[in-house]
Design a protein around this motif. Sequence first.
Motif, PDB file in Angstrom:
ATOM      1  N   MET A   1       0.836  -1.214  -0.036  1.00 11.19           N
ATOM      2  CA  MET A   1      -0.127  -0.099   0.007  1.00 11.19           C
ATOM      3  C   MET A   1       0.813   1.350  -0.027  1.00 11.19           C
ATOM      4  O   MET A   1       0.441   2.439   0.161  1.00 11.19           O
ATOM      5  CB  MET A   1      -1.009   0.134   1.196  1.00 11.19           C
ATOM      6  N   ARG A   2       2.137   1.267   0.161  1.00  7.76           N
ATOM      7  CA  ARG A   2       3.057   2.203  -0.219  1.00  7.76           C
ATOM      8  C   ARG A   2       2.934   3.561   1.018  1.00  7.76           C
ATOM      9  O   ARG A   2       2.741   4.551   0.556  1.00  7.76           O
ATOM     10  CB  ARG A   2       2.988   2.623  -1.626  1.00  7.76           C
ATOM     11  N   PHE A   3       2.755   2.973   1.991  1.00  7.80           N
ATOM     12  CA  PHE A   3       2.845   4.032   3.019  1.00  7.80           C
ATOM     13  C   PHE A   3       3.990   4.787   3.263  1.00  7.80           C
ATOM     14  O   PHE A   3       5.083   4.096   3.028  1.00  7.80           O
ATOM     15  CB  PHE A   3       2.354   3.501   4.452  1.00  7.80           C
TER      16      PHE A   3
ATOM     17  N   ALA B   1       4.168  16.889   4.214  1.00  7.98           N
ATOM     18  CA  ALA B   1       2.837  17.142   3.858  1.00  7.98           C
ATOM     19  C   ALA B   1       2.283  16.391   2.783  1.00  7.98           C
ATOM     20  O   ALA B   1       3.298  15.998   1.716  1.00  7.98           O
ATOM     21  CB  ALA B   1       2.800  18.744   3.440  1.00  7.98           C
ATOM     22  N   GLY B   2       1.044  15.857   2.670  1.00  9.78           N
ATOM     23  CA  GLY B   2       0.511  15.022   1.495  1.00  9.78           C
ATOM     24  C   GLY B   2       1.062  13.395   1.773  1.00  9.78           C
ATOM     25  O   GLY B   2       0.608  12.857   0.783  1.00  9.78           O
ATOM     26  N   ALA B   3       1.602  13.248   2.806  1.00 10.09           N
ATOM     27  CA  ALA B   3       2.244  11.787   3.006  1.00 10.09           C
ATOM     28  C   ALA B   3       0.918  10.847   3.157  1.00 10.09           C
ATOM     29  O   ALA B   3       0.066  11.112   3.708  1.00 10.09           O
ATOM     30  CB  ALA B   3       3.016  11.741   4.246  1.00 10.09           C
ATOM     31  N   ARG B   4       0.900   9.656   2.916  1.00  8.05           N
ATOM     32  CA  ARG B   4       0.250   8.457   2.918  1.00  8.05           C
ATOM     33  C   ARG B   4       0.434   7.847   4.333  1.00  8.05           C
ATOM     34  O   ARG B   4       1.712   7.320   4.463  1.00  8.05           O
ATOM     35  CB  ARG B   4       0.078   7.729   1.710  1.00  8.05           C
ATOM     36  N   VAL B   5      -0.181   7.740   5.351  1.00  7.27           N
ATOM     37  CA  VAL B   5       0.059   7.314   6.568  1.00  7.27           C
ATOM     38  C   VAL B   5      -0.657   6.342   7.113  1.00  7.27           C
ATOM     39  O   VAL B   5      -2.083   5.955   6.754  1.00  7.27           O
ATOM     40  CB  VAL B   5       0.347   8.402   7.516  1.00  7.27           C
ATOM     41  N   LEU B   6      -0.535   5.438   8.102  1.00 13.43           N
ATOM     42  CA  LEU B   6      -1.099   4.308   8.456  1.00 13.43           C
ATOM     43  C   LEU B   6      -1.238   4.750   9.913  1.00 13.43           C
ATOM     44  O   LEU B   6      -0.514   4.835  10.875  1.00 13.43           O
ATOM     45  CB  LEU B   6      -0.492   2.893   8.475  1.00 13.43           C
ATOM     46  N   LEU B   7      -2.760   5.127  10.196  1.00 13.27           N
ATOM     47  CA  LEU B   7      -3.138   5.492  11.746  1.00 13.27           C
ATOM     48  C   LEU B   7      -3.269   4.319  12.523  1.00 13.27           C
ATOM     49  O   LEU B   7      -3.970   3.469  12.311  1.00 13.27           O
ATOM     50  CB  LEU B   7      -4.369   6.555  11.827  1.00 13.27           C
TER      51      LEU B   7
END
Length: 307
Positions: free
Chosen positions: A29-31, A78-84
């Motif tokens: 998922m390329r986090f 900014a704009g990063a794809r993260v796993l919360l």
Amino acid sequence: MSAPRAAFPYDYARVEQVVAEYVPRWRGMRFDAVVAIARGGLPAALIACTALDLPLHALSYHRPTRRVSWFTAQIPPAGARVLLVEDIAGRGTTLSDSIDFLAVSGYEFKVFTLAYDTESRVRPDFGVEIPPGLRAWFPWERESITPAYDATRNLPRLPADAYSSWAIDLDGILLPDLSPDLYVTDLAGTLAQRDMLLPCELLPARDLSRLTIITGRPEQDRARTQAWLHRHGFHGKLIMRDETRHQAAQTAEHKAQAIVAGCHTHFIESDMAQALEIARRVPVVRVYWWNGRTALSVYASHAAELG
């Protein structure tokens, strides 16, 4: 008032197992980063970021004001794809407010919680759904399972140990243990002898007068057991064994089940083998083996490499 829910215990091994189940999917998922909600989300987030080789950041949540802020000095770009990551998607606002904070800040994200249920305000993208009637129980919030903690409405004002719930074994702690052989050769006489015993001179250093007692004595002995306890000043709740569960392993199972059902966080046991089995069955509980003089913390897990 709704009935209390029984505990669904997690230990650190289960936390690692739950995270590991999702790692292969997350890798695709390329986090860019893992973001934990401190403090409950940190243990699972640390395992996840290590497995994914990603930086770890964390959010802080102030419940009285519902204010979300960065807990870590560094934050994702900014704009990063993260796993919360959070421990539980509950009925409160911690997770939903954190999601809003990330969304307003312009991050893309997916949500992982170790546990959620039908009453959760947010249904996570990944996580374990707890069966109906159960509630998640984590080692970093051991005392959160108790009625005393429930009464705080998730706003405790005292240290965590102030909300703990202790239970104790009976024979070998409050009074001396008699040899099992005596019960075989002369049951009536041995029971009469036990009724006349005085409490042990050396007892665990706690106020034992109101603690719950979970004993391997059979239910048919309740009247004489209760009489002895009251005579010597012990007035806690008494939980006894079903007469049909008489084997040693069944006695330990009975105690473990009673500990979970009673939402107890600490248990003192006089028999080492039973203490080990109870610790294996309920790893979130602090189990102590009392040897008549000192209490030793007991931890146990199945040694898979030995079969």
